[in-house]
Each structure stands twice: as C-alpha cells, then as structure tokens.
Design a protein around this motif. Structure first.
Motif, PDB file in Angstrom:
ATOM      1  N   ASN A 101      40.841 -11.583 -12.549  1.00  0.00           N
ATOM      2  CA  ASN A 101      40.206 -12.822 -13.021  1.00  0.00           C
ATOM      3  C   ASN A 101      38.674 -12.780 -13.015  1.00  0.00           C
ATOM      4  O   ASN A 101      38.020 -13.736 -12.592  1.00  0.00           O
ATOM      5  CB  ASN A 101      40.682 -14.019 -12.186  1.00  0.00           C
ATOM      6  CG  ASN A 101      42.183 -14.219 -12.272  1.00  0.00           C
ATOM      7  OD1 ASN A 101      42.804 -13.883 -13.279  1.00  0.00           O
ATOM      8  ND2 ASN A 101      42.765 -14.754 -11.217  1.00  0.00           N
ATOM      9  N   ARG A 103      35.873 -13.332 -15.229  1.00  0.00           N
ATOM     10  CA  ARG A 103      35.706 -13.969 -16.534  1.00  0.00           C
ATOM     11  C   ARG A 103      34.273 -13.841 -17.042  1.00  0.00           C
ATOM     12  O   ARG A 103      33.356 -13.530 -16.291  1.00  0.00           O
ATOM     13  CB  ARG A 103      36.078 -15.455 -16.441  1.00  0.00           C
ATOM     14  CG  ARG A 103      37.434 -15.739 -15.822  1.00  0.00           C
ATOM     15  CD  ARG A 103      38.564 -15.144 -16.628  1.00  0.00           C
ATOM     16  NE  ARG A 103      39.877 -15.500 -16.094  1.00  0.00           N
ATOM     17  CZ  ARG A 103      41.006 -14.925 -16.456  1.00  0.00           C
ATOM     18  NH1 ARG A 103      40.987 -13.956 -17.360  1.00  0.00           N
ATOM     19  NH2 ARG A 103      42.151 -15.297 -15.922  1.00  0.00           N
ATOM     20  N   ASN A 104      34.126 -14.120 -18.349  1.00  0.00           N
ATOM     21  CA  ASN A 104      32.805 -14.204 -18.992  1.00  0.00           C
ATOM     22  C   ASN A 104      31.972 -12.946 -18.755  1.00  0.00           C
ATOM     23  O   ASN A 104      30.793 -13.014 -18.389  1.00  0.00           O
ATOM     24  CB  ASN A 104      32.042 -15.439 -18.501  1.00  0.00           C
ATOM     25  CG  ASN A 104      32.876 -16.711 -18.570  1.00  0.00           C
ATOM     26  OD1 ASN A 104      33.009 -17.438 -17.594  1.00  0.00           O
ATOM     27  ND2 ASN A 104      33.469 -16.984 -19.728  1.00  0.00           N
ATOM     28  N   SER A 161      37.280 -10.575 -20.374  1.00  0.00           N
ATOM     29  CA  SER A 161      37.669 -10.779 -18.977  1.00  0.00           C
ATOM     30  C   SER A 161      38.501  -9.596 -18.490  1.00  0.00           C
ATOM     31  O   SER A 161      39.236  -8.970 -19.255  1.00  0.00           O
ATOM     32  CB  SER A 161      38.464 -12.076 -18.811  1.00  0.00           C
ATOM     33  OG  SER A 161      39.677 -12.017 -19.539  1.00  0.00           O
ATOM     34  N   ASP A 163      41.511  -8.902 -16.458  1.00  0.00           N
ATOM     35  CA  ASP A 163      42.653  -9.651 -15.931  1.00  0.00           C
ATOM     36  C   ASP A 163      43.124  -9.099 -14.594  1.00  0.00           C
ATOM     37  O   ASP A 163      43.341  -9.852 -13.649  1.00  0.00           O
ATOM     38  CB  ASP A 163      43.804  -9.634 -16.937  1.00  0.00           C
ATOM     39  CG  ASP A 163      43.522 -10.540 -18.128  1.00  0.00           C
ATOM     40  OD1 ASP A 163      42.569 -11.347 -18.041  1.00  0.00           O
ATOM     41  OD2 ASP A 163      44.226 -10.440 -19.143  1.00  0.00           O
ATOM     42  N   TRP A 275      37.875 -12.576  -6.943  1.00  0.00           N
ATOM     43  CA  TRP A 275      37.854 -11.322  -7.687  1.00  0.00           C
ATOM     44  C   TRP A 275      38.617 -10.235  -6.932  1.00  0.00           C
ATOM     45  O   TRP A 275      39.381  -9.484  -7.516  1.00  0.00           O
ATOM     46  CB  TRP A 275      36.416 -10.857  -7.897  1.00  0.00           C
ATOM     47  CG  TRP A 275      35.633 -11.683  -8.870  1.00  0.00           C
ATOM     48  CD1 TRP A 275      36.089 -12.735  -9.615  1.00  0.00           C
ATOM     49  CD2 TRP A 275      34.254 -11.519  -9.205  1.00  0.00           C
ATOM     50  NE1 TRP A 275      35.077 -13.240 -10.393  1.00  0.00           N
ATOM     51  CE2 TRP A 275      33.940 -12.514 -10.167  1.00  0.00           C
ATOM     52  CE3 TRP A 275      33.262 -10.646  -8.794  1.00  0.00           C
ATOM     53  CZ2 TRP A 275      32.666 -12.635 -10.715  1.00  0.00           C
ATOM     54  CZ3 TRP A 275      31.996 -10.766  -9.336  1.00  0.00           C
ATOM     55  CH2 TRP A 275      31.704 -11.750 -10.289  1.00  0.00           C
TER      56      TRP A 275
END
Length: 418
Positions: A101, A103-104, A161, A163, A275
């Motif tokens: 996870n 992201r961005n 991202s 995953d 993370w």
C-alpha cells in the motif's frame, strides 16, 4: 568311547564357571556389607555432628549460588533502534508480506535482471515501431539494466502504487533506507536460491493506474518486437505508456528498488507504519555501511548507520548513541536476532526497527574493537529478578561470614579438648 571323553572335557569347564560365579557372589555380598557399614558410620557421624553438617550444607549452597551468579547465561533481549540504513536476512519458512500500500508514487526505479510486460497504448519518437503495439514484453539483460516509470504530468497526483512485495525464505534485504531530501525509499533484494532450489521468486505487484506514464529502459531487449536489426534499438529507450494492466514481477535475481513518494512529513505516521509488515523472522540484522576502495577488501571501512536507540536485557537498559556499533558476545559477528517486530520511518531520522533475540552479552561502542559499554547476565538472572539476587547475596554474605566464624571457633575448641 568318544562321547564319554567329550563329556569329561566339558565337565571341568562347568565346574570352573560355577566356581567363578560363587566367587563373584561372595565379592558382591562383601562389597554390599562394606557399603552398608560405611553408610551407617556416616549417618552416625552426621547424627553426632548434626550442627556441623547443617553449617557445611548452608555454606555449600551459597557457594553454588555464587557460581550460578558468575557463570554467564543466554538471555532474551529487546531493542528499538533508528538507523539511516539497515540490512537483514528473512529466515521464515514461508513467503512473507514485506511492503504494501505505497500510494501516489512519483517515480519507481527497478534495477536488475528480470522480465516485465506492459499493455496499453504506446507512443515513442525514437522507436516508432512501438506506436502500433498494445502489448510489449521487455527483457532486462543484466544486473545494471533498469526501468523507470513516472507520470507524464508531474503536477497531477500519481496513480502508481506498490500493492505488495512478498519475500521468500533466505532473501537478503540490504541497504534499506529513506532519503529525506529526495523522499526516496531504497532497498535491494538478493534471493539465496542455492540453499533450496525449490524456493519460489520474490513477488512484486505494481498498480500503474490509468494516467499516461513516461517509461525509460536501459540495458534491455524486446524479444517480441521484430526489427530488421536489433542493434538499431536505442541504448536508452523512452516512450509514453497509457496502461491498462498491473505489473506482476517475479524477482529471481538481485534487484534494487527506489521508490520516490510524496513528502514524508505530509504522510501520516499511521500510513508510513502500514508500508512495512512486522513480525519478520530474521537473522544477521546489521546497521552498517561499508566504504569500499574497490581495490583491496582489507581496506574497506565499516561505518555504523545508527542514529539512536535503546537496548534492554536482564533488567539492564543502555542507550545507543549516533554512529555507535551494536555487537553480540563476538565483536566480529552481529547480534543473534530472532524477529523484527516492527519497521517504520521516523521523519528526519531514518528507519526504525524494533526487534528481539537471545545472547550472552551485548557490546556497544564507537569502535567495534573497543566497546565501552556492555550488558551481560549470569545463569541466575534467568531464574530470579535482579533485586532478589542482590537481596539473596546480601543475606548470604552475612550468613556465611557468621557460620564460618562459628565453625572455626567450634573446631578449635573441639581440637583443644582431650
């Protein structure tokens, strides 16, 4: 006649065996009687000198207690350390979720020998053949090969991202660090398939989103692209991809990954903690960087990457200062780590690791050859609390001193009596 002679020959052997058994029987009975007699004398002596015997037993008890407090024992320790860079080996028996996870992502760089596939719309100026494709298989040829993706419009919020990244057993994670100037998370993965050829590769799943991406390739081959001459492909290939798929990588070789994210100060502490997944069975956890000359390995210089930390064992706690080395009972080998309970990012400091393990001694110092601080515990520390040990020793010292004084005075009196 022959049978009678054989019987006469066997008969003397039987007599000798019987005589030997009788002798053994008498010897055992005599030994038993002597033992019983000695035991009776010992009990009679103890009964006559009961006080002396009890005194000797008490002195012996406290003597053994002293040895138990001196002999080093193996104890569990726990630590919380923040470092600029860490490395470890994952020692679990099954694959383990390590990252998730993120992201961005502003930029993702992946270096190493691997195969990946993109699907979507391609646009390229230096290799127009890509413009007709909706599918592209890429083979990165060696350890220096790499691919980089970043949004075309850097002002938009990135949809890239990570995953999940799953580690396989015996994978070595090195150079795990966070660059606060670049906002870049970096690390390398080195599978050790030599220990078990059946171990599957590490798996990295990346969601590319739907926005146009700029892709850069170095040290690559395009096996499915039929060109008149493969040598005509540019050394560095750059193209635009509007993706419609995820990238699922199987990392069988050494791989280096750099992930540039938004400002860590803008990311909530809860998100950064999520993370990393904790409870990682690990060994050879190190907080080191090596300054290599590239000529002779003997000239390499080890540098501690520790920023700050604490470590605790047998109710003793020590602070670890910046650039100090953390060692076990052997200064040339790392602590015996069993599990990393937590990994996270501490803004403006580094990577935080909370872990535990077992050892006989912990050493701390600016120079690994000359530690200035130690924590160690005796065998008794694993049985009783330290306060109880101190109280027991205080009582024992006073008791033994009085008993020895009494014992010597009574022995001298008994020796002076006729």
């Amino acid at each position: 006649m022959a049978s009678r002679q054989k019987a006469k020959q066997k008969f003397p052997d039987f007599i000798q065996i019987r005589q030997w058994l009788n002798f053994l029987k008498r010897y055992l009975i005599a030994g038993f009687l002597v033992g019983v007699s000695a035991l009776k004398r010992l009990l009679r002596t103890i009964s006559n000198h009961r006080t002396f015997f009890l005194v000797l037993v008490v002195i012996l008890f406290f003597t053994l207690l002293t040895f138990a407090a001196i002999v080093p024992g193996t104890h569990r320790f726990e630590a919380d350390i923040v470092a600029e860079k860490i490395s470890f080996i994952y020692k679990g028996e099954e694959n383990k979720l390590f990252l998730q996870n993120i992201r961005n992502i502003k930029e993702l760089e992946n270096e190493g020998k691997q195969i990946l596939t993109f699907t979507g719309n391609f646009q390229s100026e230096n290799l127009p053949e890509l413009n007709k494709l909706d599918y592209l298989k890429i083979k990165l040829k060696d350890d220096k090969s790499r691919w980089i993706i970043t949004p075309v419009n850097t002002k938009d919020t990135s949809e890239i991202s990570l995953d999940k990244l799953r580690l396989q057993p015996n994978t070595k994670v090195t150079g795990l660090s966070y660059d606060f100037y670049r906002d870049e998370l970096s690390f390398s993965l080195q599978p050790n398939s030599n220990l078990n050829p059946k171990i599957k590769p590490n798996k990295l799943d990346i969601n590319l989103g739907n926005q146009p991406l700029k892709v850069i390739l170095e040290g690559y081959e395009l096996p499915d692209l039929k060109l008149p001459n493969q040598q005509d492909t540019p050394t560095i290939l750059e193209f635009t991809l509007t993706p419609n798929n995820q990238v699922n990588l199987e990392l069988t070789q050494k791989t280096s990954i750099n992930i540039t994210v938004e400002k860590i100060e803008e990311i909530s502490k809860y998100k950064s903690k999520q993370w990393f997944r904790g409870e990682i069975k690990a060994e050879n956890l190190q907080f080191l960087d090596v300054d290599r000359t590239g000529e002779d390995a003997r000239d390499d210089l080890k540098i501690s990457t520790i920023v700050e930390g604490k470590i605790r064992m047998v109710e003793q706690e020590k602070d670890i200062k910046q650039n100090q080395f953390l060692m076990g009972e052997d200064a040339n080998s790392p602590l015996n780590i069993q599990e990393i309970r937590h990994l996270g990012i501490v803004p403006k400091k580094g990577i935080e690791a909370r872990f535990f393990g077992k050892t006989k001694e912990i050493q701390i110092g600016l120079d690994p050859d000359f530690p200035v601080s130690r924590i160690s515990g005796s065998w008794l520390d694993g049985v009783l609390p330290r306060d109880a040990i101190i109280a027991l020793f205080s009582f024992g010292a006073a008791t033994v001193a009085n008993l020895l004084s009494w014992l010597f005075s009574n022995v001298s009196k008994s020796g002076s009596n006729p």
